[in-house]
Each structure stands twice: as structure tokens, then as C-alpha cells.
Design a protein around this motif. Sequence first.
Motif, mmCIF file in Angstrom:
data_model
loop_
_atom_site.group_PDB
_atom_site.id
_atom_site.type_symbol
_atom_site.label_atom_id
_atom_site.label_comp_id
_atom_site.label_asym_id
_atom_site.label_seq_id
_atom_site.Cartn_x
_atom_site.Cartn_y
_atom_site.Cartn_z
ATOM 1 N N LEU A 182 42.924 48.814 40.273
ATOM 2 C CA LEU A 182 42.560 47.542 39.647
ATOM 3 C C LEU A 182 42.613 46.393 40.649
ATOM 4 O O LEU A 182 41.828 45.442 40.568
ATOM 5 C CB LEU A 182 43.488 47.263 38.452
ATOM 6 N N ARG A 183 43.525 46.497 41.644
ATOM 7 C CA ARG A 183 43.630 45.439 42.669
ATOM 8 C C ARG A 183 42.365 45.342 43.514
ATOM 9 O O ARG A 183 42.091 44.305 44.108
ATOM 10 C CB ARG A 183 44.834 45.702 43.591
ATOM 11 N N GLN A 184 41.606 46.452 43.574
ATOM 12 C CA GLN A 184 40.363 46.407 44.348
ATOM 13 C C GLN A 184 39.331 45.505 43.675
ATOM 14 O O GLN A 184 38.368 45.085 44.293
ATOM 15 C CB GLN A 184 39.767 47.815 44.485
ATOM 16 N N GLN A 185 39.496 45.256 42.377
ATOM 17 C CA GLN A 185 38.464 44.523 41.649
ATOM 18 C C GLN A 185 38.890 43.198 41.044
ATOM 19 O O GLN A 185 38.058 42.362 40.767
ATOM 20 C CB GLN A 185 37.960 45.396 40.500
ATOM 21 N N LEU A 186 40.187 43.083 40.774
ATOM 22 C CA LEU A 186 40.641 41.899 40.033
ATOM 23 C C LEU A 186 41.426 40.960 40.944
ATOM 24 O O LEU A 186 42.058 41.406 41.906
ATOM 25 C CB LEU A 186 41.525 42.341 38.858
ATOM 26 N N PRO A 187 41.436 39.659 40.641
ATOM 27 C CA PRO A 187 42.191 38.709 41.461
ATOM 28 C C PRO A 187 43.682 39.056 41.480
ATOM 29 O O PRO A 187 44.210 39.549 40.472
ATOM 30 C CB PRO A 187 41.984 37.372 40.733
ATOM 31 N N PRO A 188 44.360 38.794 42.618
ATOM 32 C CA PRO A 188 45.796 39.114 42.730
ATOM 33 C C PRO A 188 46.629 38.443 41.643
ATOM 34 O O PRO A 188 47.650 38.971 41.230
ATOM 35 C CB PRO A 188 46.182 38.553 44.103
ATOM 36 N N SER A 189 46.184 37.290 41.171
ATOM 37 C CA SER A 189 46.978 36.538 40.181
ATOM 38 C C SER A 189 46.710 36.976 38.739
ATOM 39 O O SER A 189 47.239 36.371 37.798
ATOM 40 C CB SER A 189 46.662 35.048 40.315
ATOM 41 N N THR A 190 45.909 38.002 38.535
ATOM 42 C CA THR A 190 45.620 38.472 37.167
ATOM 43 C C THR A 190 46.925 38.743 36.416
ATOM 44 O O THR A 190 47.768 39.510 36.895
ATOM 45 C CB THR A 190 44.776 39.777 37.221
ATOM 46 N N PRO A 191 47.117 38.126 35.237
ATOM 47 C CA PRO A 191 48.359 38.378 34.501
ATOM 48 C C PRO A 191 48.486 39.838 34.054
ATOM 49 O O PRO A 191 47.500 40.455 33.645
ATOM 50 C CB PRO A 191 48.240 37.459 33.281
#
Length: 253
Positions: A182-191
Motif C-alpha cells: 500500500l505504501r507504493q501507492q498511497l501517501p505516507p500520511s494516509t491515516p
Amino acid sequence: MSGSLSVIGLGPGNPETLTPEAAAALEAADALYGYGPYLDRVPARAGQTRHASDNREEDARAAAALRHAAEGARVAMVSGGDPGVFAMAAAVCEQIESGDAAWRQLDVAVVPGITAMLAVAARVGAPLGHDFCAMSLSDNLKPWELIERRLAAAAGAGFVIALYNPISRARPWQLGKAFERLRQQLPPSTPVVFGRAVGREQETVLVSELEKADPSVADMATLIIVGSPMTRVIARPGRAPLVYTPRFVEDGK
Ligand code: SAH
């Protein structure tokens, strides 16, 4: 044939969230079937028999309950949360489809319950306020490759993702792998919300971010909600933050 089978959702754990419909269906049953810890939540009633089984014996449990109902009994099968969400209602349907033709004549009712993702979402605000999906991270019944593909598709489509069955002793690495994907696609700050044993004595709720999300925080009783790029956290001095996903879509997200 006068027997019946009700597949009943007990909700997340606290008796207040058991619906009156579920309580009435439990009360009316001659025999209760289910995973032991779920059966333990149902108050005893004289004249009602109990048939506890292990977590991994879902097919055998469903078949036993159907056989019992076919003998004319009013049988209740219990599930945590909602029985239709990664639980016994589908196991019962699988047995009816492949089993004794007489089982198709039984009176079958599914009584809904509050599923874990709704109980966890309610604790933190409204993370499921916009489009979302739910996945089981268990690769017992489907290949891991498919899980990774679905995670990528769901994150790519902008869905908030509720993760059931995130980790167990037999599946120690899957959650870490899922966060990596998921880190490959979503912003690091995603809750990321970890809701553990919600509605029970050992309840803990933790709000983190995808970048820092630590798989070791989760256990078998944890439901995880991974936000979408739209999901926000409202800081509130002296109070727990509110996590929510707005109902509207901002341009480009
Ligand atoms: N039918 C259930 C889900 C069964 S799968 C339901 O609708 O809730 C089992 C998974 O559900 C667990 O691994 C966990 O992810 C989640 N779960 C069940 N009860 C929970 C609770 N009280 N708090 C947090 N997660 C829970």
C-alpha cells in the motif's frame, strides 16, 4: 420438514450492540452452534443445547447444524459481528449448495449484526464516509497473489480499505507485506486505524499513519482501516482526533 436454521450475528462484543432481532432469534432456538468464544457470549437458557466447535471447523459445523435442523429442530448458528461478513452465513450456503438436497427445503434466516468495520469506524469518526471496500487478509482460502492484486486495485481506485483477519500465528508476515504494497501507492500520511477487540474489555483503538503503521500492533481481534488519499484527521485539543473521509471528491483525487 419443520426445522429451521438462523444464522445470527452477535455484533462486535458488547451486549448493547446485539440487536433485539438477534436476541429474540437466540432465545427461540432449541440448539446453538458456533465457535466456543462466541457461544460463551450467549446467555444460557434452560432446555437449549450448545454445540461448540473450533474456529477452523466451519464446514463441519455448518453441516452439523443443517443435519440437526433437518431433523426438525430450531437451530441457531452464531457468528461474531455480522454472519454474512467473512463468516458462517456463506459457509452454510456452501453446504446447502453442495450437500443433501433436503437442506434446500429448510427455513433459513440470516439475522444481521454490526460488523467489525462499522464498530471500529464509529470509534474514530467517519472513515467510511465515502467509497470503501472490505478485504480479508487471510490467505487460507485464496492465494496471496490475489490479495496483493486486490489491495493495489482498491488503493488505486481510491477506496478506503477495511482489513479483516489481518494477522495470526499461522500468518505472521502478511500484514507487513500488505502495508509495504500500500505504501507504493498511497501517501505516507494516509491515516491507518487499528481497532482491537472493540466492544470488549480489552478494547484498544490506535490512529497511526501508513508510513509508521506497525504490524505488531495488530492481532487476530484487530480490524484495520486504511484511509484513502481523501481521508483526514481532525486534531482536537485534549480529545481523541476524529478520522473521517469527506462525502465529496476533491479534484484529481
Ligand atoms: N463476521 C465478523 C468478521 C469475522 S472475520 C464481523 O462481521 O465482524 C474475523 C475478523 O473480524 C478479526 O480477525 C478482526 O479483523 C475482525 N473483528 C471481529 N470482531 C472484532 C472486534 N470486536 N474488534 C475488532 N475487530 C474485530
